[in-house]
Scaffold this motif. Structure first.
Motif, PDB file in Angstrom:
ATOM      1  N   UNK A  13       1.016  -0.940   0.101  1.00 18.39           N
ATOM      2  CA  UNK A  13      -0.007   0.064   0.080  1.00 18.39           C
ATOM      3  C   UNK A  13       1.018   1.066   0.018  1.00 18.39           C
ATOM      4  N   UNK A  14       0.310   2.038  -0.777  1.00 18.00           N
ATOM      5  CA  UNK A  14       1.199   3.548  -0.808  1.00 18.00           C
ATOM      6  C   UNK A  14       1.362   4.150   0.725  1.00 18.00           C
ATOM      7  N   UNK A  15       2.284   4.878   1.075  1.00 19.29           N
ATOM      8  CA  UNK A  15       2.633   5.603   2.237  1.00 19.29           C
ATOM      9  C   UNK A  15       2.663   6.898   1.929  1.00 19.29           C
ATOM     10  N   UNK A  16       2.113   7.806   2.886  1.00 19.83           N
ATOM     11  CA  UNK A  16       1.945   9.065   2.544  1.00 19.83           C
ATOM     12  C   UNK A  16       2.542  10.143   3.649  1.00 19.83           C
ATOM     13  N   UNK A  17       2.747  11.454   3.291  1.00 18.16           N
ATOM     14  CA  UNK A  17       3.091  12.398   4.106  1.00 18.16           C
ATOM     15  C   UNK A  17       2.281  13.693   3.722  1.00 18.16           C
ATOM     16  N   UNK A  18       1.806  14.352   5.009  1.00 22.40           N
ATOM     17  CA  UNK A  18       1.252  15.510   4.755  1.00 22.40           C
ATOM     18  C   UNK A  18       1.926  16.678   4.088  1.00 22.40           C
ATOM     19  N   UNK A  19       1.667  17.215   3.059  1.00 20.66           N
ATOM     20  CA  UNK A  19       2.330  18.571   2.547  1.00 20.66           C
ATOM     21  C   UNK A  19       1.860  19.615   3.280  1.00 20.66           C
TER      22      UNK A  19
END
Length: 994
Positions: free
Chosen positions: A545-551
């Motif tokens: 699954x993709x991992x994310x970081x808040x912009x």
């Protein structure tokens, strides 16, 4: 419009080849999906609200492209030609807000704010460059501006708007000034009651040290409008007393403006036909070059009168099929032209014929919509779609009133709805209905049993492809003026496809979420309350699954609100596609996703339930003007608790031996589910069950049970009631589904309510008053024992245990029964149907129908005025109900012509039969008492008074009217000698019947 979703490579082949260099390769994901990842979730919050979260991002090198294909469309215009089409259509006038001279614009912000459309009176309008007026919303918030260079006196003059910033919070600063004549004025600055500065001098500039700078608060007014889901800010203005630079307008409606309805329709229909012709001309816009032309077709049908009405032959006047300016009347003439009715809008001949047909429209007759739709179906039937051909079909029904000759006629309406159903189901047509009658409201479901306007809205909803309830987008459209009518036809024409263009999901794309009728945004929600975030893709986890970081940035995405619709635009999905980049042996990740979240709460009036959809629809649209989404989000469901059910039932009053139905027991009860009231009298209403709009109870079942005092359900009624009893109403609200783990929130459970204490059913019983009377001894009793005169006239009362009386105006159920009273005298006190000397008791028996209700009847007795009456009980059991007091007659017998010292014996006869004997002493009178009525005679006993001859004096008739009489016997002496001397006579009465 038919739209096809296709996959296109973001990196086209030529670009891919150009990027080939030694040791470097770039790849885009090629996942077997739509090229987009979208999701929508709902989570429950502790305060009863729900947080909606939408996520969307493009994947790999694939993005969705919407390609519009040219699908020909057949359009049948079914147009009202009734006489009322000559009435004015009405219209709006717009007037600039001014209070001064010609160019003055001195309306202040605080004057405009109450006029706003987002919570005000909705009379604030902005004029666009195309001269269209659009509704203006105004947002108001406080802004704080740092102050520098102000003098003490200026701070003092503005003290009501001064603040200092302490730990991120703006706190009010107060200023006190003390004036002096011979020295500088003094100033004290305080915050939260504590002094933060003391200084002197009006013109001095104070130094606030750690509290610097001070801030001035000013209200900021933001003026904006929303068009096609996109919000545009017009102007921002600071201060209540300031005036914005933009000129705003007020709108007023005039029923006499706008010309006739017919002219407005002709203009709108002409514009519509021209728009269709332009689309039919193809991408080059030239009909004369047929290569790219599209064979859109239009047929024109008019409806008005039928054949006969009130004995007059109207011969289907103005109900016809048009071919050019030629008109073919309903029936065989029209049927003969069904095959010729469609005009090709990609030819100048067809365009001219439609223009001529619109020009030939007229206004006279009734409103038989069903005949117009019938002819439209005939045209479809005569022009079948060839196998393999793709062709859309559209019907546009235009009407300015209710269906029928004069007023709403249900037969005409139902026939028209049936014909519309044929158009939809048999011919696959989309049916639009357009109403311009007063009160036309496409947002209303209408009411089949309401007033004329409600019936008309109900009819127009069902004729259209809405089928029953309002929806968005709507196929029932209403216009109050010519401008709106033009817009409606434009709106419909926009849905006829134009080919030759493609578009991708760029920053023009709009994410729209239309909240369901069961939910709403919390009060006061503005665009600022819609959370818009973007996240950068940082890689993948072990689950791939993709991992994310808040912009911490929206990347150009902005939110807006239009009613219960949330819109977000400005995010470029194409440029920010998420995927991998391989460079040599190195793999990196790129791209961003858009995350939108906001709160919704159950709308006031919603009863609750399980697996409730939070939205009507949510999708991603190519741009603000797109009608259909390219992608549609799943519809998450939530569980909404059902609130407590409370029941208050009303006491009911019925007559003895009466009945009360279950529905009558429900009548007047007050049922609430939380704050929502249910109307049990409308439980079976198809449009508004229990008085609720359909959305309110869509997810629950409501059951109502009426129970007797023993808890048994009353399925029909309680009847033959003789004693007070009680009843209860139990109302149960049950969720239609049990709730699933996939729905947010704890599953709703069944809630029941029952009135406590039980309500009363009061049985009212009769109260009757009787009185004694008199009769004479020997008198015959009334025929058929008719003692009705002993009943006190108008004394009948109906009471419930002394608590209530119908005289008090209580509301009764049913009709007061008729009482049948029969009388039975005591036979032991009678002699062959005649009164004896004893008082006669008379029993009263009371019946309702064949039922003896004597035991349930209260018998009252008037005070008796007969001397010696021993009746001293005012309330009786009816046995006896009264007495007949017996009177007797008196007869005086007088002897004349006899010797004063002798006795004379008389036989007394009643009605010719010896009744008794009486002795009269000398020439005197004896009185006989306690005699029955009758005719009396006397006869002197000659053996006793042998010395005399007697004249017995005739007869005395004793009656109830003349109860006292007298008879005189006059004797003549014939002999002065006694036979056997003197004998003393005892004065007495000897009776044989006495």
């Amino acid at each position: 419009m038919k739209k096809t979703k296709i996959l296109s490579l973001l990196l086209c082949l030529s670009l891919f080849c150009a990027l080939i260099v030694p040791g470097t390769r770039a790849y885009a994901d090629n996942e077997p999906d739509s090229g987009m990842k979208i999701s929508k979730t709902a989570t429950a919050n502790a305060d009863g609200s729900y947080t909606i979260t939408l996520e969307a991002f493009a994947t790999g090198s694939k993005v969705i492209t919407e390609q519009k294909t040219d699908i020909p469309t057949d359009i049948v215009l079914v147009i009202d030609q009734s006489g009322s089409m000559n009435d004015p259509i009405g219209g709006y006038t717009y007037t600039a807000y001014r209070t001064g001279g010609y160019n003055s614009r001195n309306y202040h912000n605080d004057e405009y704010y109450p006029l706003r459309h987002n919570g005000g009176s909705e009379n604030l309008w902005h004029k666009l460059n195309n001269n269209e007026y659009i509704a203006v919303s105004v947002e108001q918030k406080m802004v704080y501006t740092a102050i520098s260079g102000w003098s003490n006196r200026k701070y003092y003059d503005n003290q009501n708007s001064l603040y200092c910033l302490v730990s991120g919070e703006y706190k009010s600063v107060a200023v006190r000034r003390e004036e002096h004549v011979f020295s500088a004025d003094e100033y004290w600055y305080t915050m939260d009651g504590q002094q933060i500065l003391y200084t002197t001098g009006d013109s001095s500039i104070p130094n606030f040290g750690q509290y610097a700078p001070l801030y001035q608060s000013v209200k900021k007014y933001t003026y904006s409008y929303t068009l096609n889901g996109v919000t545009t800010v017009i102007e921002e203005s600071l201060g209540d007393g300031s005036s914005p630079d933009t000129q705003f307008y007020r709108r007023d409606y005039s029923s006499s403006a706008g010309g006739t309805r017919l002219n407005a329709l002709k203009n709108a229909a002409t514009t519509f036909a021209n728009a269709v012709a332009a689309k039919a001309a193809g991408a080059d816009g030239d009909i004369s070059t047929p290569a790219d032309n599209v064979n859109h077709r239009i047929a024109v049908v008019g409806f008005a009168s039928g054949q006969y009405y009130n004995g007059t032959n109207y011969n289907y006047g103005n109900t016809e099929v048009f071919v050019g300016s030629n008109q073919y009347k309903y029936g065989s003439a029209a049927q003969g032209q069904y095959g010729n009715a469609f005009q090709d809008m990609n030819t100048s001949t067809g365009v001219g014929n439609v223009s001529a047909s619109v020009g030939a429209l007229s206004a006279e007759g009734g409103t038989l919509t069903n005949l117009g739709l019938e002819m439209g179906n005939g045209i479809f039937g005569a022009n079948p779609i060839a196998e393999g051909e793709k062709r859309n079909r559209v019907v546009i029904v235009f009407s300015d009133g209710v269906p029928g000759w004069k007023g709403y006629d249900s037969n005409t309406a139902n026939s028209a709805i049936t014909q519309a159903g044929t158009a939809k189901n048999t011919y696959g047509a989309t049916v639009y209905s357009i109403g311009i009658f007063p009160g036309a409201d496409a947002t209303s479901a209408g009411n089949q049993n309401g007033n004329e306007t409600e019936k008309a809205n109900w009819f127009m909803q069902r004729v259209s492809s809405n089928t029953q309830y309002p929806q968005s987008p709507s196929y029932y459209l209403s216009a109050a003026d010519a401008g709106t009518l033009n817009s409606i036809f434009q709106q419909i024409s926009d849905q006829i496809e134009t080919g030759g263009t493609t578009s991708t999901l760029t920053s023009d794309a709009v994410v729209k979420d239309i909240i369901s009728p069961q939910f709403t945004l919390p009060a006061g929600t503005t665009a600022a309350n819609i959370t818009v975030e973007t996240y950068a893709c940082t890689g993948k986890n072990a689950n791939d699954d993709y991992t994310w970081s808040n912009n911490n940035s929206t990347m150009g995405a902005t939110a807006s609100i239009s009613g219960d619709q949330v819109n977000v635009t400005g995010f470029n999905f194409s440029e920010n596609y998420v995927g991998t980049v391989t460079e040599g042996d190195s793999v990196t990740y790129r791209g961003h996703k858009l995350v939108i979240s906001f709160k919704v709460q159950p709308k006031a009036g919603f009863l609750g339930g399980n697996e409730v959809y939070t939205n009507t629809s949510a999708g991603i649209y190519e741009n603000g003007s797109a009608e259909n989404p390219l992608l549609t989000f799943d519809r998450p469901t939530v569980n909404v608790p059902i609130k407590d059910v409370t029941v208050t039932a009303k006491d009911k009053n019925v007559y003895l031996k009466g009945e009360v139905t279950a529905d009558q027991l429900k009548d007047g009860s007050e049922i609430s589910v939380g704050d929502v009231k249910l109307d049990l009298s409308k439980a079976a209403d198809t449009d508004k069950p229990y008085g609720l709009d359909p959305w309110q109870a869509e997810y629950v079942d409501i059951t109502v049970a009426v129970k007797d005092k023993d808890g048994n359900v009353i399925s029909d009624k309680l009847d033959n009631l003789t004693e007070d009893t009680t009843y209860t109403i139990k109302v149960t609200v049950t969720p239609k589904t049990t709730g699933s783990t996939g729905s947010a929130g704890t599953p709703a459970t069944e809630k029941s309510g029952e009135n406590t204490p039980a309500a009363n059913i009061n049985v009212f019983k009769p109260e009757l008053t009787f009185k004694d009377s008199t009769a004479y001894y020997g008198e015959t009793v009334p025929a058929n024992n008719d003692y009705s005169s002993n009943y006190v006239a108008n004394s009948e009362k109906w009471k419930n245990g002394g608590k209530y009386s119908t005289d008090d105006g209580v509301q009764m159920i049913g009709t007061k029964p008729t009482l049948d009273i029969t009388y039975t005298p005591d036979e032991a006190k009678l002699d062959n149907g005649k009164y004896t000397k004893q008082d006669l008791p008379v029993k009263a028996t009371v019946n309702i129908g064949t039922d003896d209700v004597t035991s349930y009847t209260t018998f009252l007795h008037e005070t008796c005025t007969v001397d010696g009456c021993k009746w001293n009980n005012e309330i009786t059991s009816g046995n006896p109900a009264f007495l007949i007091h017996i009177k007797t007659c008196t007869l005086r017998i007088t002897k004349q012509g006899g010797a004063d010292d002798e006795s004379y014996v008389f036989d007394v006869y009643k009605d010719g039969v010896k009744y008794s004997e009486v002795t009269v002493w000398g020439n005197s009178t004896e009185t006989l008492v306690e005699l029955p009525i009758g005719t009396y005679t006397i006869s002197e006993n000659a053996g006793w008074s042998w010395r005399y001859s007697a004249n017995n004096g005739g007869s005395a008739a004793l009656t109830a009217q003349n109860p006292t009489g007298s008879i005189t016997c006059v004797n003549t002496k014939n002999n002065n000698q006694w036979l056997n001397g003197f004998s003393e006579v005892v004065r007495n009465i000897f009776g044989t019947n006495h």
